[in-house]
Design a protein around this motif. Sequence first.
Motif, PDB file in Angstrom:
ATOM      1  N   GLN A  50     -19.247  13.728  -1.598  1.00 44.20           N
ATOM      2  CA  GLN A  50     -18.209  13.881  -2.613  1.00 44.20           C
ATOM      3  C   GLN A  50     -16.914  14.419  -1.998  1.00 44.20           C
ATOM      4  N   GLY A  51     -17.027  15.446  -1.160  1.00 45.76           N
ATOM      5  CA  GLY A  51     -15.839  15.991  -0.529  1.00 45.76           C
ATOM      6  C   GLY A  51     -15.167  14.985   0.393  1.00 45.76           C
ATOM      7  N   THR A  52     -15.971  14.237   1.146  1.00 50.23           N
ATOM      8  CA  THR A  52     -15.418  13.214   2.021  1.00 50.23           C
ATOM      9  C   THR A  52     -14.694  12.141   1.219  1.00 50.23           C
ATOM     10  N   PHE A  53     -15.282  11.759   0.072  1.00 52.06           N
ATOM     11  CA  PHE A  53     -14.621  10.759  -0.781  1.00 52.06           C
ATOM     12  C   PHE A  53     -13.275  11.271  -1.275  1.00 52.06           C
ATOM     13  N   CYS A  54     -13.227  12.524  -1.693  1.00 60.10           N
ATOM     14  CA  CYS A  54     -11.969  13.085  -2.196  1.00 60.10           C
ATOM     15  C   CYS A  54     -10.890  13.064  -1.125  1.00 60.10           C
ATOM     16  N   MET A  55     -11.232  13.498   0.077  1.00 58.16           N
ATOM     17  CA  MET A  55     -10.251  13.502   1.154  1.00 58.16           C
ATOM     18  C   MET A  55      -9.824  12.079   1.517  1.00 58.16           C
ATOM     19  N   ALA A  56     -10.783  11.154   1.543  1.00 56.63           N
ATOM     20  CA  ALA A  56     -10.447   9.762   1.851  1.00 56.63           C
ATOM     21  C   ALA A  56      -9.544   9.172   0.772  1.00 56.63           C
ATOM     22  N   ALA A  57      -9.826   9.488  -0.494  1.00 56.05           N
ATOM     23  CA  ALA A  57      -9.009   8.970  -1.588  1.00 56.05           C
ATOM     24  C   ALA A  57      -7.585   9.500  -1.511  1.00 56.05           C
ATOM     25  N   TRP A  58      -7.432  10.806  -1.289  1.00 56.39           N
ATOM     26  CA  TRP A  58      -6.092  11.386  -1.196  1.00 56.39           C
ATOM     27  C   TRP A  58      -5.342  10.840   0.022  1.00 56.39           C
ATOM     28  N   GLY A  59      -6.039  10.692   1.143  1.00 52.02           N
ATOM     29  CA  GLY A  59      -5.396  10.148   2.329  1.00 52.02           C
ATOM     30  C   GLY A  59      -4.966   8.709   2.153  1.00 52.02           C
ATOM     31  N   PHE A  60      -5.820   7.901   1.527  1.00 49.17           N
ATOM     32  CA  PHE A  60      -5.489   6.490   1.288  1.00 49.17           C
ATOM     33  C   PHE A  60      -4.292   6.365   0.354  1.00 49.17           C
ATOM     34  N   CYS A  61      -4.308   7.132  -0.728  1.00 48.80           N
ATOM     35  CA  CYS A  61      -3.210   7.059  -1.692  1.00 48.80           C
ATOM     36  C   CYS A  61      -1.900   7.508  -1.065  1.00 48.80           C
ATOM     37  N   PHE A  62      -1.962   8.563  -0.233  1.00 49.70           N
ATOM     38  CA  PHE A  62      -0.748   9.025   0.435  1.00 49.70           C
ATOM     39  C   PHE A  62      -0.203   7.951   1.370  1.00 49.70           C
ATOM     40  N   ALA A  63      -1.086   7.300   2.128  1.00 52.51           N
ATOM     41  CA  ALA A  63      -0.644   6.271   3.075  1.00 52.51           C
ATOM     42  C   ALA A  63      -0.010   5.087   2.347  1.00 52.51           C
ATOM     43  N   VAL A  64      -0.627   4.657   1.246  1.00 55.97           N
ATOM     44  CA  VAL A  64      -0.086   3.527   0.491  1.00 55.97           C
ATOM     45  C   VAL A  64       1.257   3.888  -0.134  1.00 55.97           C
ATOM     46  N   SER A  65       1.352   5.083  -0.706  1.00 56.62           N
ATOM     47  CA  SER A  65       2.622   5.505  -1.310  1.00 56.62           C
ATOM     48  C   SER A  65       3.717   5.596  -0.262  1.00 56.62           C
ATOM     49  N   ALA A  66       3.378   6.124   0.916  1.00 58.56           N
ATOM     50  CA  ALA A  66       4.370   6.213   1.994  1.00 58.56           C
ATOM     51  C   ALA A  66       4.828   4.827   2.421  1.00 58.56           C
ATOM     52  N   LEU A  67       3.899   3.879   2.491  1.00 64.48           N
ATOM     53  CA  LEU A  67       4.256   2.498   2.850  1.00 64.48           C
ATOM     54  C   LEU A  67       5.177   1.887   1.806  1.00 64.48           C
ATOM     55  N   VAL A  68       4.857   2.084   0.527  1.00 69.00           N
ATOM     56  CA  VAL A  68       5.664   1.504  -0.541  1.00 69.00           C
ATOM     57  C   VAL A  68       7.071   2.097  -0.538  1.00 69.00           C
ATOM     58  N   VAL A  69       7.168   3.422  -0.434  1.00 68.97           N
ATOM     59  CA  VAL A  69       8.486   4.069  -0.432  1.00 68.97           C
ATOM     60  C   VAL A  69       9.296   3.628   0.772  1.00 68.97           C
ATOM     61  N   ALA A  70       8.655   3.554   1.939  1.00 65.88           N
ATOM     62  CA  ALA A  70       9.370   3.143   3.150  1.00 65.88           C
ATOM     63  C   ALA A  70       9.877   1.708   3.024  1.00 65.88           C
ATOM     64  N   CYS A  71       9.053   0.812   2.517  1.00 68.84           N
ATOM     65  CA  CYS A  71       9.463  -0.586   2.374  1.00 68.84           C
ATOM     66  C   CYS A  71      10.567  -0.737   1.335  1.00 68.84           C
ATOM     67  N   GLU A  72      10.460  -0.009   0.234  1.00 69.82           N
ATOM     68  CA  GLU A  72      11.494  -0.088  -0.792  1.00 69.82           C
ATOM     69  C   GLU A  72      12.804   0.531  -0.299  1.00 69.82           C
ATOM     70  N   PHE A  73      12.719   1.656   0.384  1.00 74.63           N
ATOM     71  CA  PHE A  73      13.922   2.371   0.820  1.00 74.63           C
ATOM     72  C   PHE A  73      14.677   1.586   1.899  1.00 74.63           C
ATOM     73  N   THR A  74      13.953   0.938   2.799  1.00 75.36           N
ATOM     74  CA  THR A  74      14.580   0.184   3.885  1.00 75.36           C
ATOM     75  C   THR A  74      14.737  -1.296   3.571  1.00 75.36           C
ATOM     76  N   ARG A  75      14.268  -1.709   2.389  1.00 77.01           N
ATOM     77  CA  ARG A  75      14.313  -3.121   1.960  1.00 77.01           C
ATOM     78  C   ARG A  75      13.476  -4.026   2.862  1.00 77.01           C
ATOM     79  N   LEU A  76      12.516  -3.479   3.580  1.00 77.33           N
ATOM     80  CA  LEU A  76      11.682  -4.293   4.457  1.00 77.33           C
ATOM     81  C   LEU A  76      10.642  -5.104   3.694  1.00 77.33           C
ATOM     82  N   HIS A  77      10.444  -4.799   2.409  1.00 84.30           N
ATOM     83  CA  HIS A  77       9.457  -5.567   1.649  1.00 84.30           C
ATOM     84  C   HIS A  77       9.851  -7.032   1.545  1.00 84.30           C
ATOM     85  N   GLY A  78      11.147  -7.323   1.732  1.00 87.03           N
ATOM     86  CA  GLY A  78      11.572  -8.719   1.718  1.00 87.03           C
ATOM     87  C   GLY A  78      11.082  -9.494   2.918  1.00 87.03           C
TER      88      GLY A  78
END
Length: 303
Positions: A50-78
């Motif tokens: 359970q603890g491993t799942f929680c840490m993995a979930a928070w880490g995954f969500c942080f990585a995806v959010s960072a990717l989305v913000v970076a792509c949107e901010f730099t317009r690289l999503h195009g």
Amino acid sequence: MGSAMEPPGSAYLHLGAVTSPVGTARVLQLAFGCTTFSLVAHRGGFTGVQGTFCMAAWGFCFAVSALVVACEFTRLHGCLRLSWGNFTAAMLATLLCATAAVLYPLYRPECPPEPAGCAARDFRLAASVFAGLLFLAYAVEVALTRARPGQVTSYMATVSGLLKIVQAFVACIIFGALAHDSRYGRYVATQWCVAVYSLCFLATVAVVALSVMGHTGGLGCPFDRLVVVYTFLAVLLYLSAAVIWPVFCFDPKYGEPKRPPDCVRGSCPWDSQLVVAIFTYVNLLLYVADLAYSQRIRFVPSL
């Protein structure tokens, strides 16, 4: 959308990616997510699956959010070969964070007896609070980006598209319970239920993948019609599983109507069978709601 060209003369950095309401929600996701797993890693502690799942979930969500913000901010999503308007990871992140926010306070490590009290208790409490705030931040993004009735938009921004993510998430819970000594191989009927869960899960993942990859317009048949037909078939398949699974697991002729007294809690097949039965009905209701919403969606097909 991700494939659209930026207007001539536009700035390379898109400040709206962090200053708009959706951008602010994403920045808060990064702040809350980093704070949550930092508190847990520093002193809060985590043990077991359970603890491993929680840490993995928070880490995954942080990585995806960072990717989305970076792509949107730099317009690289195009530059990505994706249908960016269909790349809605917020719904999955909301489900993961909601699960972690519930699990972490329940399955936190026990405090050793100390005269001055548990030094990690405050860190665990703070991590639980920030985990709840992280869930709210993702829920706000889902509410802000969800398409309104009658609005022409990408499929994954519709209620039907969001429900696909929830259906896949619930199916993963079912698979986890099936793998945990559920004894589904005893009868052909319960094996049929497993086939239903697997077939519907694969079809749902295929719908999401086609939408995100932007290939919904090259199927030779209207995508919205295919989705409606598939959802109708999924309702029928899950309806059969909702009838068959409880009969062959809890009817006295085939299984146990009550939890056996000698069944060790946490490693009992009856518990796994009950979890599968409950979430079978949950997914059945989700597919019925999906079928109702998919009758009136309007989205932009991607070639």
